[in-house]
Every structure is written in structure tokens, then in C-alpha cells.
Design a protein around this motif. Structure first.
Motif, PDB file in Angstrom:
ATOM      1  N   PHE A  66       0.818  -1.212   0.000  1.00 20.52           N
ATOM      2  CA  PHE A  66       0.000   0.000   0.000  1.00 20.52           C
ATOM      3  C   PHE A  66       0.854   1.265   0.000  1.00 20.52           C
ATOM      4  O   PHE A  66       0.384   2.340   0.390  1.00 20.52           O
ATOM      5  CB  PHE A  66      -0.946  -0.007   1.205  1.00 20.52           C
ATOM      6  N   SER A  67       2.088   1.159  -0.462  1.00 26.99           N
ATOM      7  CA  SER A  67       3.000   2.305  -0.478  1.00 26.99           C
ATOM      8  C   SER A  67       2.464   3.431  -1.358  1.00 26.99           C
ATOM      9  O   SER A  67       1.910   3.204  -2.440  1.00 26.99           O
ATOM     10  CB  SER A  67       4.370   1.873  -0.991  1.00 26.99           C
ATOM     11  N   ALA A  68       2.692   4.672  -0.893  1.00 28.31           N
ATOM     12  CA  ALA A  68       2.269   5.844  -1.670  1.00 28.31           C
ATOM     13  C   ALA A  68       3.194   6.115  -2.844  1.00 28.31           C
ATOM     14  O   ALA A  68       2.864   6.897  -3.730  1.00 28.31           O
ATOM     15  CB  ALA A  68       2.208   7.067  -0.759  1.00 28.31           C
ATOM     16  N   GLY A  69       4.351   5.500  -2.857  1.00 24.71           N
ATOM     17  CA  GLY A  69       5.268   5.660  -3.973  1.00 24.71           C
ATOM     18  C   GLY A  69       6.713   5.759  -3.500  1.00 24.71           C
ATOM     19  O   GLY A  69       6.968   6.481  -2.527  1.00 24.71           O
ATOM     20  N   PRO A  70       7.626   5.026  -4.190  1.00 24.63           N
ATOM     21  CA  PRO A  70       7.347   4.104  -5.291  1.00 24.63           C
ATOM     22  C   PRO A  70       6.329   3.039  -4.877  1.00 24.63           C
ATOM     23  O   PRO A  70       6.364   2.542  -3.750  1.00 24.63           O
ATOM     24  CB  PRO A  70       8.706   3.477  -5.599  1.00 24.63           C
ATOM     25  N   ALA A  71       5.449   2.764  -5.801  1.00 22.68           N
ATOM     26  CA  ALA A  71       4.294   1.945  -5.487  1.00 22.68           C
ATOM     27  C   ALA A  71       4.315   0.621  -6.239  1.00 22.68           C
ATOM     28  O   ALA A  71       5.178   0.379  -7.087  1.00 22.68           O
ATOM     29  CB  ALA A  71       3.008   2.713  -5.827  1.00 22.68           C
ATOM     30  N   ALA A  72       3.340  -0.211  -5.915  1.00 18.16           N
ATOM     31  CA  ALA A  72       3.224  -1.513  -6.567  1.00 18.16           C
ATOM     32  C   ALA A  72       3.001  -1.358  -8.063  1.00 18.16           C
ATOM     33  O   ALA A  72       2.336  -0.420  -8.518  1.00 18.16           O
ATOM     34  CB  ALA A  72       2.062  -2.288  -5.954  1.00 18.16           C
ATOM     35  N   LEU A  73       3.560  -2.280  -8.817  1.00 18.32           N
ATOM     36  CA  LEU A  73       3.350  -2.349 -10.264  1.00 18.32           C
ATOM     37  C   LEU A  73       2.527  -3.592 -10.584  1.00 18.32           C
ATOM     38  O   LEU A  73       2.537  -4.564  -9.822  1.00 18.32           O
ATOM     39  CB  LEU A  73       4.691  -2.406 -10.993  1.00 18.32           C
ATOM     40  N   PRO A  74       1.808  -3.594 -11.699  1.00 22.46           N
ATOM     41  CA  PRO A  74       1.041  -4.799 -12.065  1.00 22.46           C
ATOM     42  C   PRO A  74       1.961  -6.005 -12.206  1.00 22.46           C
ATOM     43  O   PRO A  74       3.008  -5.924 -12.860  1.00 22.46           O
ATOM     44  CB  PRO A  74       0.410  -4.410 -13.407  1.00 22.46           C
ATOM     45  N   GLU A  75       1.592  -7.116 -11.599  1.00 28.53           N
ATOM     46  CA  GLU A  75       2.447  -8.306 -11.652  1.00 28.53           C
ATOM     47  C   GLU A  75       2.736  -8.772 -13.075  1.00 28.53           C
ATOM     48  O   GLU A  75       3.875  -9.168 -13.367  1.00 28.53           O
ATOM     49  CB  GLU A  75       1.832  -9.433 -10.827  1.00 28.53           C
ATOM     50  N   PRO A  76       1.770  -8.744 -14.003  1.00 31.48           N
ATOM     51  CA  PRO A  76       2.099  -9.149 -15.380  1.00 31.48           C
ATOM     52  C   PRO A  76       3.189  -8.284 -16.004  1.00 31.48           C
ATOM     53  O   PRO A  76       3.994  -8.778 -16.803  1.00 31.48           O
ATOM     54  CB  PRO A  76       0.769  -8.983 -16.121  1.00 31.48           C
ATOM     55  N   VAL A  77       3.222  -7.000 -15.646  1.00 36.97           N
ATOM     56  CA  VAL A  77       4.268  -6.116 -16.156  1.00 36.97           C
ATOM     57  C   VAL A  77       5.631  -6.541 -15.621  1.00 36.97           C
ATOM     58  O   VAL A  77       6.622  -6.629 -16.363  1.00 36.97           O
ATOM     59  CB  VAL A  77       3.973  -4.655 -15.767  1.00 36.97           C
ATOM     60  N   LEU A  78       5.704  -6.847 -14.340  1.00 38.70           N
ATOM     61  CA  LEU A  78       6.969  -7.262 -13.742  1.00 38.70           C
ATOM     62  C   LEU A  78       7.449  -8.589 -14.335  1.00 38.70           C
ATOM     63  O   LEU A  78       8.652  -8.771 -14.584  1.00 38.70           O
ATOM     64  CB  LEU A  78       6.812  -7.394 -12.230  1.00 38.70           C
ATOM     65  N   GLN A 103       6.133   7.188 -10.457  1.00 36.18           N
ATOM     66  CA  GLN A 103       6.293   6.122  -9.466  1.00 36.18           C
ATOM     67  C   GLN A 103       5.047   5.754  -8.678  1.00 36.18           C
ATOM     68  O   GLN A 103       5.144   5.074  -7.659  1.00 36.18           O
ATOM     69  CB  GLN A 103       7.422   6.483  -8.499  1.00 36.18           C
ATOM     70  N   LYS A 104       3.888   6.168  -9.141  1.00 33.97           N
ATOM     71  CA  LYS A 104       2.660   5.823  -8.442  1.00 33.97           C
ATOM     72  C   LYS A 104       1.735   4.983  -9.327  1.00 33.97           C
ATOM     73  O   LYS A 104       1.326   3.909  -8.939  1.00 33.97           O
ATOM     74  CB  LYS A 104       1.961   7.096  -7.964  1.00 33.97           C
ATOM     75  N   ASN A 105       1.433   5.459 -10.517  1.00 34.02           N
ATOM     76  CA  ASN A 105       0.513   4.731 -11.393  1.00 34.02           C
ATOM     77  C   ASN A 105       1.112   4.363 -12.744  1.00 34.02           C
ATOM     78  O   ASN A 105       0.408   3.800 -13.584  1.00 34.02           O
ATOM     79  CB  ASN A 105      -0.755   5.562 -11.643  1.00 34.02           C
ATOM     80  N   ILE A 106       2.392   4.683 -12.958  1.00 36.75           N
ATOM     81  CA  ILE A 106       2.956   4.514 -14.302  1.00 36.75           C
ATOM     82  C   ILE A 106       4.167   3.586 -14.337  1.00 36.75           C
ATOM     83  O   ILE A 106       4.287   2.761 -15.249  1.00 36.75           O
ATOM     84  CB  ILE A 106       3.331   5.881 -14.905  1.00 36.75           C
ATOM     85  N   GLY A 107       5.080   3.715 -13.381  1.00 32.32           N
ATOM     86  CA  GLY A 107       6.302   2.924 -13.474  1.00 32.32           C
ATOM     87  C   GLY A 107       7.268   3.255 -12.364  1.00 32.32           C
ATOM     88  O   GLY A 107       6.871   3.706 -11.286  1.00 32.32           O
ATOM     89  N   PRO A 108       8.564   3.096 -12.595  1.00 32.80           N
ATOM     90  CA  PRO A 108       9.560   3.357 -11.555  1.00 32.80           C
ATOM     91  C   PRO A 108       9.847   4.845 -11.410  1.00 32.80           C
ATOM     92  O   PRO A 108       9.546   5.652 -12.288  1.00 32.80           O
ATOM     93  CB  PRO A 108      10.796   2.606 -12.060  1.00 32.80           C
ATOM     94  N   SER A 109      10.447   5.193 -10.281  1.00 28.21           N
ATOM     95  CA  SER A 109      10.842   6.581 -10.049  1.00 28.21           C
ATOM     96  C   SER A 109      11.960   6.969 -11.020  1.00 28.21           C
ATOM     97  O   SER A 109      12.655   6.120 -11.573  1.00 28.21           O
ATOM     98  CB  SER A 109      11.307   6.758  -8.606  1.00 28.21           C
ATOM     99  N   GLY A 110      12.118   8.266 -11.216  1.00 33.04           N
ATOM    100  CA  GLY A 110      13.147   8.768 -12.121  1.00 33.04           C
ATOM    101  C   GLY A 110      12.608   9.228 -13.459  1.00 33.04           C
ATOM    102  O   GLY A 110      13.333   9.823 -14.257  1.00 33.04           O
TER     103      GLY A 110
END
Length: 366
Positions: free
Chosen positions: A7-19, A201-208
Motif C-alpha cells: 500500500f506504499s504511496a510511492g514508489p508503489a506496486a506495479l502490475p504483476e504481469p508487467v513485472l 512512481q505511483k501509477n505509471i512505473g519506476p521513479s526517475g
């Protein structure tokens, strides 16, 4: 391996299929013989990645043709300075402050203006006196009709405030919106904004990685002191690859966009987000043990802060949650309590598990 509900506010979870797809392609992307992190940002392989990412994002958000999509380095906090550098042009800008992030943006813009850029940064309205528990009311706004732009944060991650298209103030100036924590979670009429920006890093992907969606007529206004790499027009003219962009972040973002399309697009993910938020808020409101202090009509679907009736139980709550596979629930240090961030990648099952745990904890400690 057992994955937790994060439940992290960010960096947040990514969809498992993407990982899983990224893991499969780590050593060899589509027969290239190397991974995306090893590719030239000017090669045909990466060019195809960034072009598809932009195309998919345009489709998901129905971005009009007269807007440019920029994939830039950094995060939303860097944009707090980059926006006035590009748009203020010695004029004035209005800022709405409804939480910690819009307040930081306002203060940074003031600092940039005072540091040699020139111009004036105005506080058009604030809900700080109300403890950032609601959005601003129309009679509390003082807008400058000549402002170069009007800045707001449409989802305050820390305080749990959200502003949808239907809640936008009636500004005649181009609206600049920080959508970092709810972009792609709900339908947005891009044409109502002059510029949209979002840290990934919240709804799209990794930070940076930060995405900027900017209307054509707002390009080319950068002040003379603006570094070349921070000039939106220069970056737009070079297709975001004036210098080496955050290539792997763009690749992951592209996979997330593909995943979103497979879910049915933004309309489908919004329905899921409404269901998740309703489940959690309804339980909190009815519990008598937990409370959320944000006015009901202003509550964020993405970030749900809540307090325990007895805050001496906070550590026990967090410890038990970790044992139950529910992590990153501690609230931001500035507000305390708890916070559940339920972004697109959080499944309904995760919210159900959280509610079940909260119900059990309240029964044992109420």
C-alpha cells in the motif's frame, strides 16, 4: 515467493504481469540480444519502445493532437521549478494550495521567481486553515485574469484530497495540474488543461521518470536563464531524447500502458478504482474505530489516510498488518496515522484483505 499487498504511496506496486514480462525480457528484448537498459537511446529498438509508449498513452488519455508528450528525467518535484522557468515569462502565476504537494510547488515557484526569473507568484487560494481536509470553495478563490497559468495538484497524496474535472476552478488562465498520484486512474479531459505533469512512481512505473503533457501554444516561453535540458520546447523538438532519457523507466511505463489497455482502458480501471475506494471508505465510516477526516466529496480514490480511535495502538496495528501481508500502511510523518494507497495496480482482493484485517483488529482492540 509470496508477494505482499503493498500500500506504499510511492514508489508503489506495479502490475504483476508487467513485472513478469520485464523479467522475461531483462536479458534479451525481442531478439535484440541485449536488455533495454543496455540499448542506445537513439537506436531503432528503443525508438520503437518510446514511440509505442507515447502512442498508447495518447490513446488511453485521448490526448489531442495539439499537445506534446514529453518523457523527462526527474520527478514532479523538479517540475515545481521547471514550470515557472518555462511559463512564467516575467508575468504572474496563480497557485491553489490544498495540501503538502501544492504547497511545495507554490513555495518553489516563489523561490524561482525571486532568484532572477522575475514575475510574481500569487496564492490564489488555500485550505491550510481547514487542515487540508477539503478542496477550496469558489468564494475563497482570488484569481488573476492576466495570469500566465493557474497551478493546482489534482490529487494530494499525503492529505487524501482529489479534484476531478468537475471540480476544477473556473480559471481563464491555462491550468497546470500535478496529476502524479492519480493519472490514468480516472477519465480526464486533457483539453481543459494547458499542462499536465506526473511523476511515474505511483501509477505509471519506476521513479526517475516524469511525464509532461503540454499544449503547443505554451512551448517556447522559457526564460533566458532556463537550462537547455529543462526547456520544454527543446525537449519537444528532440522527441524527449536531446540527452539520454530514463530509458528503462519509459520501457516499464510502456508495459503499464499496454496492461491498462488490456484491462479495458481508463474507463474500466476507473470503475475498479471506484469500487475499491467505496469498499474502504464505507468500512472506515461505519466502524466507529477508524476515521477519515476529509470531507466526503473531496476524498481521494487513490490515497486513503485514516486514524485509529486510540492512537497508542498504531504500532500494534502496523505490526499485525505486516504479519498479514499488508505493508506500507504507516501515514506520512506530517499527518500521522495510517494511509492506504490503492493505485491502479492494487487489486480488489488487496483492499478486501485490508478491510478484513481492520475489522478483526478493531474487534480485538475496540
Amino acid at each position: 515467493m509470496t508477494r505482499v499487498f503493498n500500500f506504499s504511496a510511492g514508489p508503489a506496486a506495479l502490475p504483476e504481469p508487467v513485472l513478469r514480462q520485464a523479467a522475461e525480457e531483462m536479458l534479451d528484448w525481442h531478439g535484440a540480444g541485449c536488455g533495454v537498459m543496455e540499448m542506445s537511446h537513439r537506436g531503432k529498438e528503443f525508438t520503437s519502445i518510446i514511440e509505442r509508449a507515447e502512442s498508447d498513452l495518447r490513446e488511453l488519455m485521448a490526448i489531442p493532437h495539439n499537445y506534446r508528450v514529453l518523457f523527462l528525467q526527474g520527478g514532479a518535484t523538479q517540475q515545481f521549478a521547471q514550470i515557472p522557468m518555462n511559463l512564467l515569462a516575467g508575468g504572474s502565476a496563480d497557485y491553489l494550495v490544498t495540501g503538502a504537494w501544492s504547497q511545495k510547488a507554490y513555495k518553489e515557484a516563489q523561490r524561482v521567481a525571486a532568484g532572477g526569473l522575475g514575475g510574481r507568484v500569487r496564492l490564489a487560494g488555500s485550505t491550510e486553515a481547514a487542515g487540508f481536509t477539503r478542496t477550496v470553495r469558489a468564494d475563497e478563490l482570488q484569481l488573476d485574469a492576466q495570469a500566465a497559468y493557474f497551478h493546482l495538484c489534482t490529487n494530494e497524496t499525503i492529505h487524501g484530497i482529489e479534484i476531478g474535472d468537475d471540480g476544477l476552478p473556473a480559471s481563464v488562465a491555462p491550468i497546470v495540474a500535478d496529476m502524479s498520484s492519480h493519472i490514468l486512474s480516472r477519465a480526464v479531459d486533457v483539453s481543459r488543461y494547458g499542462l499536465i505533469y506526473a511523476g511515474a512512481q505511483k501509477n505509471i512505473g519506476p521513479s526517475g521518470l516524469v511525464i509532461v503533457i503540454v499544449r503547443d501554444d505554451l512551448l517556447g516561453r522559457a526564460g533566458s536563464l532556463t537550462p537547455t535540458v529543462m526547456d520544454y520546447k527543446v525537449m519537444a523538438d528532440h522527441g524527449s531524447v536531446l540527452n539520454t532519457p530514463p530509458t528503462y523507466g519509459i520501457y516499464i511505463a510502456g508495459l503499464v500502458f499496454q496492461w491498462l489497455k488490456a484491462q479495458g482502458g481508463v474507463a474500466a480501471i476507473e470503475r475498479a478504482n471506484v469500487e475499491k475506494a467505496r469498499l474502504l471508505y464505507d468500512f472506515i465510516d461505519a466502524s466507529g474505530f477508524y476515521r477519515n477526516e476529509v470531507e466526503a466529496g473531496c476524498r481521494s480514490r487513490m490515497n486513503v489516510p485514516f486514524l485509529l480511535r486510540d492512537e497508542t495502538l498504531n504500532e500494534a496495528f502496523l505490526s499485525g498488518a505486516r504479519v498479514a501481508g499488508l505493508t506500507q500502511l504507516k501515514g506520512h510523518k506530517s499527518v500521522g496515522g495510517m494511509r492506504a494507497s490503492i493505485y491502479n495496480a492494487m487489486p480488489l482482493e488487496g483492499v478486501r484483505a485490508l478491510v478484513d484485517y481492520m475489522r478483526d483488529f478493531a474487534a480485538r482492540n475496540g
